[in-house]
Design an enzyme around this catalytic site. Structure first.
Site, PDB file in Angstrom:
ATOM      1  N   HIS A   9      39.837 -17.729  15.675  1.00  0.00           N
ATOM      2  CA  HIS A   9      41.090 -17.326  15.038  1.00  0.00           C
ATOM      3  C   HIS A   9      40.863 -16.236  13.992  1.00  0.00           C
ATOM      4  O   HIS A   9      41.803 -15.543  13.610  1.00  0.00           O
ATOM      5  CB  HIS A   9      41.726 -18.554  14.374  1.00  0.00           C
ATOM      6  CG  HIS A   9      43.201 -18.689  14.577  1.00  0.00           C
ATOM      7  ND1 HIS A   9      43.901 -18.123  15.628  1.00  0.00           N
ATOM      8  CD2 HIS A   9      44.136 -19.365  13.851  1.00  0.00           C
ATOM      9  CE1 HIS A   9      45.179 -18.437  15.535  1.00  0.00           C
ATOM     10  NE2 HIS A   9      45.353 -19.188  14.460  1.00  0.00           N
ATOM     11  N   ASP A  24      43.565 -12.585  17.661  1.00  0.00           N
ATOM     12  CA  ASP A  24      42.900 -13.295  18.754  1.00  0.00           C
ATOM     13  C   ASP A  24      43.928 -13.604  19.840  1.00  0.00           C
ATOM     14  O   ASP A  24      45.103 -13.814  19.553  1.00  0.00           O
ATOM     15  CB  ASP A  24      42.265 -14.590  18.239  1.00  0.00           C
ATOM     16  CG  ASP A  24      43.271 -15.540  17.618  1.00  0.00           C
ATOM     17  OD1 ASP A  24      43.891 -15.155  16.601  1.00  0.00           O
ATOM     18  OD2 ASP A  24      43.463 -16.661  18.137  1.00  0.00           O
ATOM     19  N   ASN A  68      51.092 -18.024  15.809  1.00  0.00           N
ATOM     20  CA  ASN A  68      51.832 -18.208  14.562  1.00  0.00           C
ATOM     21  C   ASN A  68      51.738 -17.020  13.609  1.00  0.00           C
ATOM     22  O   ASN A  68      52.685 -16.734  12.879  1.00  0.00           O
ATOM     23  CB  ASN A  68      51.396 -19.494  13.868  1.00  0.00           C
ATOM     24  CG  ASN A  68      51.871 -20.719  14.621  1.00  0.00           C
ATOM     25  OD1 ASN A  68      52.902 -20.699  15.280  1.00  0.00           O
ATOM     26  ND2 ASN A  68      51.105 -21.785  14.542  1.00  0.00           N
TER      27      ASN A  68
END
Length: 186
Positions: A20, A91, A112
């Site tokens: 991430h 990512d 998100n």
């Protein structure tokens, strides 16, 4: 001409070198190659570097991934950088490891950090560099997968893949998105 380069990730030692945080890793390498360093400023680690006459404002939001839009919105307005000159490095589970994809717009695909940017920066019309991290995880274990470090067999490949990402960014700011997509989106 100036650009805002945004590496997405999470702050804190527990997130260092996780899938991430590949956006942070790429931003770090870009700034290192151009002789800069980061300072902890409002909502982000910030660096200002130049490449071939272009001014690059590089940020790594300190808001955590889910609130990245807060930092992007602040710096975009503070620096008066138009949305088409904002490049977000993220990512992507839908791409194989190290596959790079430059897109000028698109959905968050459930990410998100991108959802936050869409919500606070005026929609989906901003460029993003999607860095493939693969989707090699059992059903329901996506969060554990992206918050884990790259596997031992993946780690030796990362420096070259990060270098290629930096080259893509340099191309984006010098020759523009169309030529960059032709050269790198293979």
């Amino acid at each position: 001409m100036k650009y805002l380069i945004v590496g997405l990730g999470n702050i804190g030692p527990e997130y260092v070198n996780t899938r991430h945080n590949i956006g942070f890793n790429i931003a770090d390498e870009l700034v290192a190659q151009l002789g800069g360093s980061f300072s902890n400023l409002r909502l982000a680690y910030y660096s200002e570097v130049s490449f071939k006459g272009k001014k690059l404002h590089v940020i790594k939001p300190t808001t955590y991934m889910n609130l990245s839009g807060k930092a992007v919105n602040y710096w975009m307005h503070e620096l008066r950088i138009p949305i088409e000159n904002v490049l977000v490095i993220v990512d992507d589970l839908a791409l194989p490891l190290g596959k790079l994809r430059l897109k000028l717009q698109g959905s968050s695909a459930g990410h998100n950090g991108l959802k936050s940017i869409e919500g606070l920066c005026g929609g989906q019309g901003y460029p993003r560099l999607r860095f493939g991290v693969s989707d090699n995880f059992p059903k329901g274990r996506q969060v554990d997968y992206v918050l884990a470090p790259f596997d031992k067999e993946e780690q030796p490949e990362l420096p070259a893949l990060i270098d290629r990402s930096v080259e893509l960014i340099k191309s984006f700011v010098t020759v523009g998105p169309a030529h960059t997509m032709t050269a790198f989106n293979k």
